[in-house]
Scaffold this active site. Sequence first.
Site, mmCIF file in Angstrom:
data_model
loop_
_atom_site.group_PDB
_atom_site.id
_atom_site.type_symbol
_atom_site.label_atom_id
_atom_site.label_comp_id
_atom_site.label_asym_id
_atom_site.label_seq_id
_atom_site.Cartn_x
_atom_site.Cartn_y
_atom_site.Cartn_z
ATOM 1 N N CYS A 79 -4.106 -9.437 8.724
ATOM 2 C CA CYS A 79 -2.685 -9.909 8.569
ATOM 3 C C CYS A 79 -2.340 -10.120 6.997
ATOM 4 O O CYS A 79 -3.113 -10.767 6.484
ATOM 5 C CB CYS A 79 -2.540 -11.103 9.214
ATOM 6 S SG CYS A 79 -0.997 -12.213 9.070
ATOM 7 N N ASP A 116 -9.810 11.507 -7.802
ATOM 8 C CA ASP A 116 -10.742 11.057 -6.787
ATOM 9 C C ASP A 116 -10.654 11.878 -5.416
ATOM 10 O O ASP A 116 -9.956 11.466 -4.709
ATOM 11 C CB ASP A 116 -10.613 9.626 -6.824
ATOM 12 C CG ASP A 116 -11.708 9.085 -5.763
ATOM 13 O OD1 ASP A 116 -12.516 9.556 -5.513
ATOM 14 O OD2 ASP A 116 -11.660 7.590 -5.792
ATOM 15 N N CYS A 149 -0.341 -10.853 14.774
ATOM 16 C CA CYS A 149 -1.242 -11.833 14.413
ATOM 17 C C CYS A 149 -1.547 -13.117 15.339
ATOM 18 O O CYS A 149 -0.439 -13.577 15.530
ATOM 19 C CB CYS A 149 -0.946 -12.182 13.113
ATOM 20 S SG CYS A 149 -2.127 -13.500 12.526
#
Length: 468
Positions: A221, A375, A243
């Site tokens: 959350c 990356d 949540c």
Amino acid sequence: MNRGILCAIIAIMKIKTFLAVAACKLSRFMLRKLGKGGTNVPGRVALAIDPKLLGVLAKNVTTIIVTGTNGKTTTSRMIEKCLSDSGCKYFANKSGANMLSGITAEFAMNSTLGGKNKYEYALVECDEAAFKTVSKYVDAKCVVVTNVFRDQLDRYGEITHTLNSILTGIKNSPNAVVCLNADDSLSVSMKDEISNKVVFYGVESEIYKNRVHEVSDAPYCIKCKSEYVYDYVTYGHLGGFRCPKCGYHRPKAEVTVEKVIESTADSSTILLKFGGSEYTATINLPGGYNIYNATATVAAGYVLGFKADVIINALNSFECGFGRMEKFTVNETDIRMILIKNPAGCNQVLNFLSNLTRPALFIVALNDRYADGTDISWIWDVDFEKLNSISDMLTGVWVTGRRADEMAMRFKYAGLPVEKIKVIKDYDRLIKEAVLQKNPVYMMPTYTAMLDIREKFSKDYGFKEFWE
């Protein structure tokens, strides 16, 4: 201030605008004559002359900005179809040049030398990191946020940096109605920090019967850090989140996909609800992520006041943007080009491929230039192991690009049959062998690889250039 001085300043500003726009137009013309895209360089030239040029050119233009991690280009092209079918006078940065320089170039190319724009509407695809800067100069009337996922850590850093960049851009756009993805807990969190009117859009149920294994980019959350509970998951961290501790949850959406009626290798048919009515629409692109792109488009059309039948017909007749499920047919061989750039997007392509019903060749082109993200560790977060479930359907798994060897290694670790893995670093050879296949070919390139390979398709087989 002395009136004479003020007049002199205004005259100088007009001269700067003239020179900047003229330089942009000339450099674009020269680059196109040389067969180059001319998407960013003309804008850089213009900004070198007048750093605030975009603010001048964007005045009195109803601007729609599309931003977010995944789906910007396809959503923008779908909205463009709505604009076109509605008879609006507009321009768009359809070449995909979505940074400040590229956006400035597009405004300059569609303005007079005096800086007056020729169109009523501007449709702007905007890089999520560039949005906070672009929004300083453009007074957007509608902002569409597709989603927020982890993307190119070398460029964007942690996911909260992307979220904050978008939030800053919205705060710089006080006159915009904001379309937010109700299924994205990160995007929804911005509602509490902005004063803009918000229209939520989302999907009311699961999209895939079987999903790839994914690492959630937002498992906890954003308000209290407790772990979310999901009533359903569409993909990644998208879905019916809530949540259990603080009560933060998926909001009610005004534009929804009530049901996925049918999904095939070429399209999805969905039941949409907005404005109190239900509509059936067919999206001429496969994959759950394109269902979200279509829903975001409907939200934008709803905000802009387009007629419902125009929006639905635009979805039904839409053709994909370059490199986003774009289809090339050469020597009766169908080749789909599907851009990849991060784990979430790549996993959705695998969800699509996992539902294939006929044999196909699978190609990944992995580059590590700046626009791709230097990356490439993200490939280890992609569930390529999922391909083992359809390994008998894969006629081959080919790899190309600057980091082809690392991609081949990833496939080996995924457990794919070594005899099917083939490294072909030369693009000319790759294309020549691909168009000889008797079965469909699915090519997944990163951004710069897509541009390079697509250019060769255009020159060798007469397809449109990416900026057309």
